[in-house]
Design an enzyme around this catalytic site. Structure first.
Site, PDB file in Angstrom:
ATOM      1  N   GLY A 201      -9.061  -8.174   4.007  1.00 54.00           N
ATOM      2  CA  GLY A 201      -8.050  -7.427   3.270  1.00 54.00           C
ATOM      3  C   GLY A 201      -7.750  -6.096   3.927  1.00 54.00           C
ATOM      4  O   GLY A 201      -8.055  -5.869   5.098  1.00 54.00           O
ATOM      5  N   CYS A 202      -7.186  -5.199   3.160  1.00 53.97           N
ATOM      6  CA  CYS A 202      -6.821  -3.875   3.665  1.00 53.97           C
ATOM      7  C   CYS A 202      -8.023  -3.162   4.269  1.00 53.97           C
ATOM      8  O   CYS A 202      -9.071  -3.058   3.638  1.00 53.97           O
ATOM      9  CB  CYS A 202      -6.246  -3.049   2.517  1.00 53.97           C
ATOM     10  SG  CYS A 202      -5.992  -1.318   2.929  1.00 53.97           S
ATOM     11  N   PHE A 203      -7.860  -2.651   5.481  1.00 56.49           N
ATOM     12  CA  PHE A 203      -9.009  -2.004   6.122  1.00 56.49           C
ATOM     13  C   PHE A 203      -9.344  -0.642   5.524  1.00 56.49           C
ATOM     14  O   PHE A 203     -10.418  -0.109   5.767  1.00 56.49           O
ATOM     15  CB  PHE A 203      -8.864  -1.905   7.638  1.00 56.49           C
ATOM     16  CG  PHE A 203      -7.542  -1.407   8.187  1.00 56.49           C
ATOM     17  CD1 PHE A 203      -6.668  -0.619   7.452  1.00 56.49           C
ATOM     18  CD2 PHE A 203      -7.168  -1.737   9.492  1.00 56.49           C
ATOM     19  CE1 PHE A 203      -5.474  -0.164   7.982  1.00 56.49           C
ATOM     20  CE2 PHE A 203      -5.976  -1.284  10.040  1.00 56.49           C
ATOM     21  CZ  PHE A 203      -5.125  -0.506   9.283  1.00 56.49           C
ATOM     22  N   TRP A 204      -8.464  -0.091   4.704  1.00 54.39           N
ATOM     23  CA  TRP A 204      -8.810   1.167   4.026  1.00 54.39           C
ATOM     24  C   TRP A 204     -10.022   0.982   3.126  1.00 54.39           C
ATOM     25  O   TRP A 204     -10.969   1.764   3.171  1.00 54.39           O
ATOM     26  CB  TRP A 204      -7.634   1.638   3.171  1.00 54.39           C
ATOM     27  CG  TRP A 204      -6.406   2.048   3.904  1.00 54.39           C
ATOM     28  CD1 TRP A 204      -6.269   2.297   5.246  1.00 54.39           C
ATOM     29  CD2 TRP A 204      -5.109   2.265   3.324  1.00 54.39           C
ATOM     30  NE1 TRP A 204      -4.991   2.650   5.528  1.00 54.39           N
ATOM     31  CE2 TRP A 204      -4.245   2.644   4.378  1.00 54.39           C
ATOM     32  CE3 TRP A 204      -4.616   2.166   2.034  1.00 54.39           C
ATOM     33  CZ2 TRP A 204      -2.900   2.926   4.161  1.00 54.39           C
ATOM     34  CZ3 TRP A 204      -3.270   2.453   1.813  1.00 54.39           C
ATOM     35  CH2 TRP A 204      -2.422   2.827   2.866  1.00 54.39           C
TER      36      TRP A 204
ATOM     37  N   ARG B  98       0.816  -1.216   0.000  1.00 55.16           N
ATOM     38  CA  ARG B  98       0.000   0.000   0.000  1.00 55.16           C
ATOM     39  C   ARG B  98       0.847   1.262   0.000  1.00 55.16           C
ATOM     40  O   ARG B  98       0.400   2.318  -0.419  1.00 55.16           O
ATOM     41  CB  ARG B  98      -0.935  -0.005   1.214  1.00 55.16           C
ATOM     42  CG  ARG B  98      -2.021  -1.046   1.102  1.00 55.16           C
ATOM     43  CD  ARG B  98      -2.867  -1.091   2.340  1.00 55.16           C
ATOM     44  NE  ARG B  98      -2.103  -1.567   3.477  1.00 55.16           N
ATOM     45  CZ  ARG B  98      -2.612  -1.684   4.698  1.00 55.16           C
ATOM     46  NH1 ARG B  98      -3.855  -1.346   4.928  1.00 55.16           N
ATOM     47  NH2 ARG B  98      -1.887  -2.141   5.687  1.00 55.16           N
TER      48      ARG B  98
END
Length: 222
Positions: free
Chosen positions: A48-51, A4
Site C-alpha cells: 500500500g501507500c509507502f507513507w 492521498r
C-alpha cells in the site's frame, strides 16, 4: 491523482465506498527465521501507500533507517508520477535497515503482516487501488526467500487471516529511493486527512499489539 492528495471531504466519500480495513492481528512468531548477525540487515516490503509503511517501521525498535521508494521496475521509471499510472511494474515500497541483534528478519515480517498491511488484498490497499499498491516481499537472498515463503505458509495453515494471503514473494530487482517530499511524510504531516485516517491508526496498532517493539521516537529517514 492518488486519493492521498484529495480533500478531507472527498476522502470521506471514498471511504464510504470501500471495504472495511483489516483490523490489527497479532500474527504468531515465524517458525523459521534468520539467525542473529553482527552486520546490518535489510528488508524491502510493499503493502500500500509507502507513507504508512514507512511510518510504522520508523517506530520499531532495532530499525536504523526506513526509506520510501519503488521496487519491481526499472530505474528510468522510478518516479512518482509514472509509478502512479500502475504501468511501470513498480510497487510503492520501503527499504528497512535493521540491527539483527535487536530484531530479526522474521520479526520484521511479523509486524508487516500484523499491523502494516492487509495481506489478503490483491493490487490494492484500502483505499488505494492499482498494481503499485500490491503486497509484496522483495527478498535479498535465498535465506530471506525461505523465511518469507515458510511464514506465509504457516499463517495460511493456521488461518490467521479471513482469506488466503495474496502477498507475493519475489527477488529484489533494485530499490529506488522516492522523492524527498515523500520521506518521513507521516511524521511531518500528522494532521493530513489521509495520514490521520489511514496511517496513524497503524502506528497505534503497533504500539498496542507489539509494545515491546514500539519506540515512541521515530527513526527518521532525513
Amino acid at each position: 491523482m492518488s486519493i492521498r492528495f484529495l480533500t478531507s471531504t472527498l476522502i470521506a466519500a471514498a471511504i464510504a465506498g470501500c471495504a472495511p480495513a483489516q483490523a490489527a492481528i497479532r500474527a504468531p512468531a515465524p517458525a523459521l527465521d534468520t539467525p542473529a548477525a553482527s552486520a546490518a540487515g535489510t528488508a524491502v516490503l510493499s503493502g500500500g501507500c509507502f507513507w504508512g509503511m514507512q511510518g510504522v517501521f520508523e517506530h520499531v525498535r532495532g530499525v536504523r533507517q526506513v526509506l520510501a521508494g519503488y521496487d519491481g521496475g526499472k530505474k528510468a521509471t522510478a518516479q512518482y508520477e509514472l509509478v502512479s499510472t500502475g504501468t511501470t511494474g513498480h510497487a510503492e515500497s520501503i527499504r528497512i535497515v535493521f540491527d539483527p541483534r535487536q530484531i530479526t528478519y522474521g520479526e520484521i515480517l511479523r509486524i508487516y503482516f500484523s499491523v502494516a498491511t492487509d495481506p489478503t488484498q490483491v493490487n490494492r490497499q484500502f483505499p488505494d487501488e492499482g498494481t503499485q499498491y500490491r503486497s509484496e516481499i522483495f527478498y535479498a537472498n535465498p535465506a530471506q526467500r525461505q523465511v518469507a515463503e515458510r511464514y506465509i505458509a504457516q499463517l495460511n495453515a493456521a488461518k490467521v487471516f479471513h482469506a488466503p494471503i495474496a502477498t507475493r514473494v519475489d527477488p529484489d530487482r533494485g530499490f529506488f529511493r522516492a522523492e524527498g517530499y515523500h520521506q518521513d511524510y507521516l511524521v511531518r504531516h500528522p494532521d493530513a486527512a489521509y495520514i490521520a485516517t489511514f496511517d496513524l491508526p497503524k502506528v497505534a496498532d503497533l504500539k498496542a499489539t507489539f509494545p515491546q517493539r514500539y519506540s515512541a521516537k521515530p527513526t527518521l529517514a532525513l
